[in-house]
Design a protein around this motif. Sequence first.
Motif, PDB file in Angstrom:
ATOM      1  N   ASP A 106       6.731  -6.961  -7.062  1.00  0.00           N
ATOM      2  CA  ASP A 106       6.717  -5.548  -7.438  1.00  0.00           C
ATOM      3  C   ASP A 106       5.387  -4.916  -7.053  1.00  0.00           C
ATOM      4  O   ASP A 106       4.315  -5.501  -7.301  1.00  0.00           O
ATOM      5  CB  ASP A 106       6.929  -5.391  -8.944  1.00  0.00           C
ATOM      6  N   LEU A 107       5.454  -3.720  -6.467  1.00  0.00           N
ATOM      7  CA  LEU A 107       4.270  -2.989  -6.025  1.00  0.00           C
ATOM      8  C   LEU A 107       4.342  -1.545  -6.499  1.00  0.00           C
ATOM      9  O   LEU A 107       5.434  -0.993  -6.681  1.00  0.00           O
ATOM     10  CB  LEU A 107       4.175  -2.992  -4.497  1.00  0.00           C
ATOM     11  N   ALA A 108       3.184  -0.922  -6.666  1.00  0.00           N
ATOM     12  CA  ALA A 108       3.104   0.524  -6.860  1.00  0.00           C
ATOM     13  C   ALA A 108       2.917   1.144  -5.476  1.00  0.00           C
ATOM     14  O   ALA A 108       1.809   1.159  -4.941  1.00  0.00           O
ATOM     15  CB  ALA A 108       1.951   0.879  -7.789  1.00  0.00           C
ATOM     16  N   SER A 109       3.997   1.623  -4.888  1.00  0.00           N
ATOM     17  CA  SER A 109       4.034   1.953  -3.453  1.00  0.00           C
ATOM     18  C   SER A 109       3.916   3.447  -3.189  1.00  0.00           C
ATOM     19  O   SER A 109       4.490   4.272  -3.909  1.00  0.00           O
ATOM     20  CB  SER A 109       5.346   1.438  -2.842  1.00  0.00           C
ATOM     21  N   TYR A 110       3.195   3.769  -2.100  1.00  0.00           N
ATOM     22  CA  TYR A 110       3.052   5.136  -1.619  1.00  0.00           C
ATOM     23  C   TYR A 110       3.749   5.292  -0.271  1.00  0.00           C
ATOM     24  O   TYR A 110       3.983   4.308   0.442  1.00  0.00           O
ATOM     25  CB  TYR A 110       1.569   5.490  -1.435  1.00  0.00           C
TER      26      TYR A 110
ATOM     27  N   TYR B 189       2.375   2.074   1.867  1.00  0.00           N
ATOM     28  CA  TYR B 189       0.995   1.766   1.501  1.00  0.00           C
ATOM     29  C   TYR B 189       0.950   1.493   0.006  1.00  0.00           C
ATOM     30  O   TYR B 189       1.769   2.009  -0.766  1.00  0.00           O
ATOM     31  CB  TYR B 189       0.053   2.929   1.839  1.00  0.00           C
ATOM     32  N   ALA B 190       0.006   0.680  -0.430  1.00  0.00           N
ATOM     33  CA  ALA B 190      -0.176   0.420  -1.856  1.00  0.00           C
ATOM     34  C   ALA B 190      -1.625   0.058  -2.133  1.00  0.00           C
ATOM     35  O   ALA B 190      -2.333  -0.463  -1.264  1.00  0.00           O
ATOM     36  CB  ALA B 190       0.749  -0.698  -2.333  1.00  0.00           C
ATOM     37  N   PHE B 191      -2.045   0.347  -3.336  1.00  0.00           N
ATOM     38  CA  PHE B 191      -3.290  -0.218  -3.847  1.00  0.00           C
ATOM     39  C   PHE B 191      -3.002  -1.494  -4.630  1.00  0.00           C
ATOM     40  O   PHE B 191      -3.686  -2.494  -4.484  1.00  0.00           O
ATOM     41  CB  PHE B 191      -4.002   0.771  -4.789  1.00  0.00           C
ATOM     42  N   HIS B 192      -1.940  -1.445  -5.477  1.00  0.00           N
ATOM     43  CA  HIS B 192      -1.819  -2.453  -6.518  1.00  0.00           C
ATOM     44  C   HIS B 192      -0.483  -3.177  -6.519  1.00  0.00           C
ATOM     45  O   HIS B 192       0.582  -2.557  -6.420  1.00  0.00           O
ATOM     46  CB  HIS B 192      -2.047  -1.806  -7.891  1.00  0.00           C
ATOM     47  N   SER B 193      -0.572  -4.480  -6.642  1.00  0.00           N
ATOM     48  CA  SER B 193       0.585  -5.322  -6.910  1.00  0.00           C
ATOM     49  C   SER B 193       0.758  -5.413  -8.429  1.00  0.00           C
ATOM     50  O   SER B 193      -0.224  -5.449  -9.175  1.00  0.00           O
ATOM     51  CB  SER B 193       0.363  -6.728  -6.336  1.00  0.00           C
ATOM     52  N   VAL B 194       2.010  -5.453  -8.862  1.00  0.00           N
ATOM     53  CA  VAL B 194       2.298  -5.517 -10.297  1.00  0.00           C
ATOM     54  C   VAL B 194       2.489  -6.966 -10.740  1.00  0.00           C
ATOM     55  O   VAL B 194       1.834  -7.450 -11.653  1.00  0.00           O
ATOM     56  CB  VAL B 194       3.545  -4.681 -10.651  1.00  0.00           C
ATOM     57  N   ASN B 195       3.394  -7.692 -10.052  1.00  0.00           N
ATOM     58  CA  ASN B 195       3.675  -9.080 -10.390  1.00  0.00           C
ATOM     59  C   ASN B 195       4.535  -9.668  -9.276  1.00  0.00           C
ATOM     60  O   ASN B 195       5.138  -8.933  -8.489  1.00  0.00           O
ATOM     61  CB  ASN B 195       4.413  -9.167 -11.731  1.00  0.00           C
TER      62      ASN B 195
ATOM     63  N   VAL C 130       1.254 -14.421  -1.046  1.00  0.00           N
ATOM     64  CA  VAL C 130       1.898 -13.418  -0.201  1.00  0.00           C
ATOM     65  C   VAL C 130       0.863 -12.347   0.152  1.00  0.00           C
ATOM     66  O   VAL C 130       0.351 -11.650  -0.727  1.00  0.00           O
ATOM     67  CB  VAL C 130       3.110 -12.771  -0.892  1.00  0.00           C
ATOM     68  N   VAL C 131       0.558 -12.248   1.436  1.00  0.00           N
ATOM     69  CA  VAL C 131      -0.377 -11.234   1.923  1.00  0.00           C
ATOM     70  C   VAL C 131       0.431  -9.975   2.233  1.00  0.00           C
ATOM     71  O   VAL C 131       1.296  -9.977   3.120  1.00  0.00           O
ATOM     72  CB  VAL C 131      -1.122 -11.727   3.179  1.00  0.00           C
ATOM     73  N   ASN C 132       0.160  -8.916   1.492  1.00  0.00           N
ATOM     74  CA  ASN C 132       0.897  -7.651   1.667  1.00  0.00           C
ATOM     75  C   ASN C 132       0.227  -6.846   2.774  1.00  0.00           C
ATOM     76  O   ASN C 132      -0.747  -6.137   2.539  1.00  0.00           O
ATOM     77  CB  ASN C 132       0.894  -6.853   0.365  1.00  0.00           C
TER      78      ASN C 132
END
Length: 559
Positions: A357-361, A340-346, A284-286
Amino acid sequence: MTKTTDAPVNNGPWPYAAGYDNCPEVLDPISLSVKGTIPPWLEGALYRSGPGTYDLKTESGKDVHIQHWFDGLAQVHRYEIQKGGQVSYRSRNTSNDLRAEYIKEEKVTGVTFCQRDPCKTIFNKFFTTFKTAALGGGHVLGGTNTNVAVIPTPNFPGLMDKKDGSKKSGKTNIRNLIMTTDGNAIQELDPVTLEPKGLFSYGAIDDSLLASNLAPAHPCVDPETGDYFTVLLTFGPTAVYKVVRIRESVKGPAREPDLDVLAEIQSPRPTYMHSFCLTKRYVVVNHWQCDFAAWGVSVLWTGNAWESFKKHDPTVKSQFYVVDRYHGRHVATFECDPYYAFHSVNAWDEGDDIVLDLASYKDHTVIGDYYIDNLRNETSGIPPQQAVLRRYRLSAITKQASISNLNRKQPPTPVPATIDFQLDESINFELPSINPSRYLQPYRYAFGVNRSGLNKTLIYDRIIKVDLTKVKEGDMAGSATFWVQDQCTPSEPVFVPTPNGTDEDDGVLLSIVLDGRRRTGFLLVLDAKTLTEIARADMPEGKVAPHNFHGMYIPNRVN
C-alpha cells in the motif's frame, strides 16, 4: 464520520501559517498543562522531526530566506509522557554549523532540495556540489553542517549503547537515536537531550557505499530481527541501486555492524525515492517516476534537486524491483502506469504474492507545491496536490524468480503489477501510520492526515482513519472516520497500541497540533477506535508547534 469538539468553519483565512514561523528551541525540559486523562500505561517518549527555521538575519542585517518546506533547518522535539500522566517537552536545533554558514555567507549555500539561486554561477554550483558530495561519501562527516531533518529511528545496529542520564525518564528502550534524510548521511543524537553526537555516511560502515549519492529517508526495520534496510543510489549513465541490510554484529552490539549488499540493480533512471517496502521475505524498491536529468549530473548546474528533475512523462512506466532478503538476489521486476509517492504504508507476503500500500500521487509536481511563500499565503495560496491510498499486487513471485534464475546474466523481464483498489480522491491520505504489530502483515486500519477542502487551509486539517476491509467490500463512503477541530492543523498521527490489546485498533493516536486561534500547539491523544479526544498537553501560550514531518514513539521498558 467526523469526531470533533468544534465544527469546521469556512469563512476567512485559516491561521495555519504560524507553523512556518521560526521555532525557538527549548533546551531544558518544560512541563505542559494536561487536560483530560492520559492512559496510565502510556509512558514513554514521542520524538518529532522536521524543519524549525526558515528565516535568518545576518550580522550585517541582511535577511536570508529558506524557500522550501523541505529545506528548513532541522529541529527535533521530544515529548516525554511520564508516570501519572505528566508531560514534558524539549527541542533542539541540530544543524547549527549549517545555520552559521548561511549567516556568514549571507545566503543558502551548497546543494539543497529546492532552494533557487539565480545568482549562482555554474562554477560555484559545480564546486559546492562536489564539496558536498565528497563530504557525503566520506567516512565521518562530523559537526552539524548537514541538514538531517526527516526520520527519527532508534537502536541503529553498531552504535554503542547509551545510558539514560535523566532520572525522571525511567527505563527506556532506546540504546541510541539516529536521524536520516534523503542523502548518504546519518546523524546520531542523544536520546534524552537531543544533542548531536555524530554525523556519518553509510560509507563509514562499508567502503563500497562511499560513492553512493542518495538513500531514502525512510529505512525499513524488521521488528523481529532488528535488521535495518536501505537502498543506496549512485548517479551515472547507468544508475545503480544497492539494496543494503545492516544488522548487529555477531561479536556484540558495540562492535561494527555487519553490512550486506543484497543486490545491485542497474537502471537508466536515477530517481528520487523517499521510501520503499519490506516484507518478511523480500525488499521491494518502489521505482516511481521522479527522475534526475542527465544521469543526476543536472544537480551540478541547478544546485538543487527540484530543478534537476525531468518533467513527468506519461509513457515511462514505474517499476517495483523485488529482492530476496535471504538469498540476496533481484528476483523479479513488475511495472505499472507512472505514479509518484513519498510514503509506503505497509507491505506483506500473501501466498506467493506481495501486497503493498502506498500514498500515491499523479506525478512529482507535488514537490513544487511546498514552497514556503505559497504555503504561508493564507488568502490565495494554491493547495498542494493530494495523495490517495492505493493497493498494488505483485503476483506469483516464485514463478518470476524461477524464470530469472534461468537467465542470471540478464535482469528479470518486467511483468505487470495490478491495482487491487484505491480510495476515492475525496478521501485523500498522507503521512501514514499503522499499528506496529501489523507491520509486514495483513492489516485493517490505516491512519493519516487529510485535507477536507471545506476550510481555507492549504494543508491538512483532519486526522483520518481508514477501514480497509470496508474499502475492499466496496463501502468507500463508510470507510473513513475523521477528527477535526476548528482552526487546528494536525501532524502525522503516531499509533501506540494498548498493552495486551485484542483488536487491531486498540490504542491511541498521538499528534502534534497547531492551534491557530491561540497561536500555540498541543500534544493530542485520541482513542484510535473512535477518534475521540482522551487528553491533550498544551504548550505554553505563544509556543507554536511547527509543521514537521514524522514521529516515533518509544515506550518505556516494563519493569
